[in-house]
Design an enzyme around this catalytic site. Structure first.
Site: not given
Length: 452
Positions: A102, A245, A247, A249
């Protein structure tokens, strides 16, 4: 290492804490838990990753582990975490695995599991996977072994899903023509999908940090480091900026004047809009303990109730499912609209925000101004034993003392990070100086008492 699973999957320094061997063992155990009720039919898993270089070998380990249990694996390549969740749901797969850390720096990586329907796991299922890692199992052979196929084209299905999920106040197809947006993609998993979605809806798009090379993910950019986004919005005269960010999400925005619009403010804007359209179930927004009390106060004036959960978007989603709520999220930008997604989706959030701007014809700074945030001081204390934060007597005593000092004028939150070896100290108060002083004092006690 303690419990393997944290707030959002398993994370650690790649090839040190999170090794190929561990990834393989987790994949085997995860498969055995998440696909054990499928009977005699072939089982299927979808696997994706973010661009960090360690994802290449970890993906190989996970795919090998899954196939060795008899699961057919569809490898979709680099895409955002919410894209992986959507593809698990849309394809009818039994499970999904996302390789990502992430917003964390490049040397780290992680594993996120999804069960059937694209849903994150609850604590009991995570515990079951950890226990299954210690148990022997019967290996399939011959035609019972899982097959592996690459299907990078499925990423386009996710983009189509994003575009079809947004609609105007009149229920018509959205047009973002006339709006200019800067996208900071954190050199991460959304570098292809996010620009495609915004452009196909007509927005003028300026991309920064959209060239991942495996090493530059989250490197002084993206939702956790929005300074470059703020400068770019002013430089390009954009209507807003949106930062994802690594990833994809999370979504943090910058208004046309360069000021940050955080997850609390974005949720406030969406909550008011959904209430006006009759879409905010039970006139309720679900947030975590980290959300600013100013959000509660602002929404209360419009008859909107705020429900709080533990930190982590999976806890938000669980509360939303249990209560039948239609909007929730976190201050850091994980925002969930369960009509369209089972997890936070930064691109979807940005599209929804720009749809409101297009409908109202109002600047983002004006739309966000109704949320007056209380001063909030957050200190991350690194290199401490986060597992003792709730049991060390002096830390507990310091926390109680801090609450007495603040009284009814503020609150204190002391919690171990679920993704990093740090303890977070958050103090919120009507007086900024008092919040800072209390936070610094408590952080010092944590630093001294829990030092590794």
């Amino acid at each position: 290492m303690g419990r393997l699973f944290g707030t959002d999957g398993i994370r650690g320094r790649a090839n040190q804490d999170l090794t190929a061997e561990l990834a393989l063992d987790l994949a085997v155990a995860g498969s055995r838990v998440l696909t054990e009720d499928t009977g005699d039919r072939r089982r299927k898993a979808v696997v994706g990753r973010d661009p960090r270089l360690s994802g290449e070998f970890l993906e190989c380990a996970v795919v090998a582990g899954l196939a060795s249990t008899g699961v057919d694996v569809v490898r979709v390549g680099i895409l955002p975490t919410p894209g992986l969740a959507h593809l698990v749901q849309a394809s009818g797969a039994d499970m999904g695995v996302m390789l990502t850390a992430s917003h964390n720096p490049m040397p780290e990586n992680g594993i996120k599991f999804f069960r059937r329907g694209g849903l994150k796991l609850d604590d009991a299922t995570e515990d079951a996977i950890e226990q299954r890692m210690l148990q022997p199992w019967r290996r399939p052979m011959g035609v019972a072994i899982g097959r592996v196929m690459d299907s990078p084209g499925m990423v386009e299905d996710y983009v189509h899903h994003l575009i079809s999920s947004v609609r105007s106040a009149a229920g018509e197809k959205v047009s973002l023509v006339g709006l200019k947006v800067v996208l900071d993609l954190a050199n991460g998993a959304g570098h292809r999908t996010a620009p495609a979605a915004f452009r196909q809806l007509g927005a003028e798009v300026v991309v920064i940090n959209g060239k991942p090379d495996g090493t530059n993910i989250n490197d002084r950019c993206g939702a956790s480091h929005p300074a470059e986004l703020q400068r770019a919005v002013l430089e390009h005269g954009a209507d807003l900026g949106i930062a994802l960010d690594g990833d994809g999400d999370r979504c943090i925005a910058a208004a046309e004047d360069g000021d940050i619009v955080d997850g609390d403010q974005i949720m406030g804007i969406l909550a008011l809009t959904m209430q006006e359209r009759g879409l905010l179930a039970h006139d309720t927004l679900v947030v975590t303990q980290m959300s600013n009390l100013g959000l509660d106060h602002a929404l209360a004036e419009h008859g909107i109730r705020v429900v709080r959960t533990a930190v982590g978007d999976r806890y938000v989603f669980r509360a939303m499912r249990e209560g039948g709520y239609s909007l929730g999220g976190e201050q850091v930008g994980h925002i969930i609209v369960p009509e369209f997604a089972t997890t936070g989706d930064g691109t979807l959030t940005g599209l929804l925000l720009m749809t409101v701007m297009a409908d109202l014809g109002a600047p983002l700074s004006e739309m966000a101004s109704f949320v007056h945030r209380l001063p909030q001081e957050l200190i991350n204390v690194p290199e401490v034993d986060k597992y003792r934060v709730e049991t060390d007597r002096e830390v507990v005593a310091a926390l109680e003392a801090a609450n007495r000092v603040l009284g009814a004028e503020g609150r204190v939150l002391l919690r171990p990070s679920g993704t990093e070896q740090i303890v977070r100290v958050m103090v919120e108060c009507t007086d900024a100086d008092r919040a800072r002083a209390v936070a610094q004092g408590l952080a010092q006690v944590v630093r001294e008492r829990l030092a590794l």
